[in-house]
Design an enzyme around this catalytic site. Structure first.
Site, PDB file in Angstrom:
ATOM      1  N   GLU A  98      -2.094   1.788  41.470  1.00  0.00           N
ATOM      2  CA  GLU A  98      -0.859   2.690  41.057  1.00  0.00           C
ATOM      3  C   GLU A  98       0.231   1.740  41.030  1.00  0.00           C
ATOM      4  O   GLU A  98       0.287   0.560  41.686  1.00  0.00           O
ATOM      5  CB  GLU A  98      -0.612   3.940  42.040  1.00  0.00           C
ATOM      6  N   ASP A  99       1.323   2.241  40.210  1.00  0.00           N
ATOM      7  CA  ASP A  99       2.441   1.145  40.231  1.00  0.00           C
ATOM      8  C   ASP A  99       3.347   1.303  41.583  1.00  0.00           C
ATOM      9  O   ASP A  99       3.690   0.379  42.332  1.00  0.00           O
ATOM     10  CB  ASP A  99       3.508   1.533  38.984  1.00  0.00           C
ATOM     11  N   ASP A 102       6.001   6.734  45.787  1.00  0.00           N
ATOM     12  CA  ASP A 102       7.674   7.107  46.372  1.00  0.00           C
ATOM     13  C   ASP A 102       7.442   8.221  47.310  1.00  0.00           C
ATOM     14  O   ASP A 102       7.196   8.205  48.618  1.00  0.00           O
ATOM     15  CB  ASP A 102       8.078   7.461  45.106  1.00  0.00           C
ATOM     16  N   LYS A 130       7.623   2.697  48.655  1.00  0.00           N
ATOM     17  CA  LYS A 130       9.008   3.005  49.415  1.00  0.00           C
ATOM     18  C   LYS A 130       8.731   3.938  50.429  1.00  0.00           C
ATOM     19  O   LYS A 130       8.900   5.097  50.292  1.00  0.00           O
ATOM     20  CB  LYS A 130       9.885   3.776  48.300  1.00  0.00           C
ATOM     21  N   PHE A 151      15.826   2.543  42.947  1.00  0.00           N
ATOM     22  CA  PHE A 151      15.036   2.875  41.801  1.00  0.00           C
ATOM     23  C   PHE A 151      14.731   1.669  41.070  1.00  0.00           C
ATOM     24  O   PHE A 151      15.727   0.918  40.468  1.00  0.00           O
ATOM     25  CB  PHE A 151      15.792   3.872  40.772  1.00  0.00           C
ATOM     26  N   ARG A 164       9.687  -0.964  30.831  1.00  0.00           N
ATOM     27  CA  ARG A 164       8.070  -1.034  31.400  1.00  0.00           C
ATOM     28  C   ARG A 164       7.611  -2.470  31.383  1.00  0.00           C
ATOM     29  O   ARG A 164       6.916  -3.152  32.165  1.00  0.00           O
ATOM     30  CB  ARG A 164       7.060  -0.405  30.657  1.00  0.00           C
TER      31      ARG A 164
END
Ligand code: IMP
Ligand code: MG
Length: 183
Positions: A98-99, A102, A130, A151, A164
């Site tokens: 996963e990127d 959050d 995060k 962000f 991206r």
């Protein structure tokens, strides 16, 4: 009135690559018999490719696309599968790539769904985390970088589908914002 944006580098390309190499070495040690990588589209693509290239064990790949309803910068908690996996994961050693984690809502839901398909083992690997934003508990097995509550874009991460393809991790700054970026 639209605000002017610029991107400030948070993690330079060389640091991202060095860290991915370290994580790839760790994953290779942990999966001597090979690993089945599941990329969460679209954000996970850049990370998965760079990770997979550096593994010294056999890796198979599959892709899944999920959406949290709504655009913007907050996930809603309602997760929908847009594209499911092509292959069965039953009995396989699965590593989700996963990127960013959050709130944790997306992965909390997804891991639940995938566990029901009875993989041999399921682990989670993320480029960014995060932790201060967590709402739902998620066990993360491999993390490249923990970052503060900012962000971020680049390396697969977007802001309304933009940025991206940046080869580094950056922070979107608006013209009227104060400077305060640091890791
Ligand atoms: P979560 O469900 O709140 O953990 O959100 C996960 C998803 O929200 C990620 O896969 C990203 O698509 C998106 N996201 C969360 N934080 C950021 C960010 O800082 N930049 C870009 N996308 C983000
Ligand atoms: Mg994502």
């Amino acid at each position: 009135m639209s605000r002017k944006e610029r991107i400030e580098v948070l993690i330079p390309e060389a640091d991202v690559e060095r860290r991915i190499r370290e994580i790839a070495a760790q994953v290779s040690r942990d999966y001597p018999d090979g690993v089945h990588l599941i990329c969460i589209l679209k954000g996970g693509v850049f990370f998965m490719v760079e990770l997979a290239k550096r593994l010294s064990v056999p890796a198979s790949l599959d892709f899944m696309s999920v959406s949290s309803y709504g655009g913007g910068t907050e996930s809603s908690g309602i997760v929908r599968i847009i594209k499911d996996l092509d292959e069965s994961i039953t009995g396989r050693n699965v590593l989700i790539v996963e990127d960013i984690i959050d709130s944790g809502r997306t992965l909390h839901y997804l891991i639940d769904v995938l566990k029901k398909r009875e993989p041999r083992q399921i682990r989670l690997c993320t480029l960014l985390d995060k932790p201060s934003r967590r709402v739902k508990e998620v066990e993360v097995d491999y993390t490249c970088f923990e970052i503060p509550d900012r962000f971020v874009v680049g390396y697969g991460l977007d802001y309304d589908q933009r940025y991206r393809s940046l080869p580094f991790i950056g922070v979107v700054k608006f013209e009227d914002e104060q400077e305060e970026t640091s890791l």
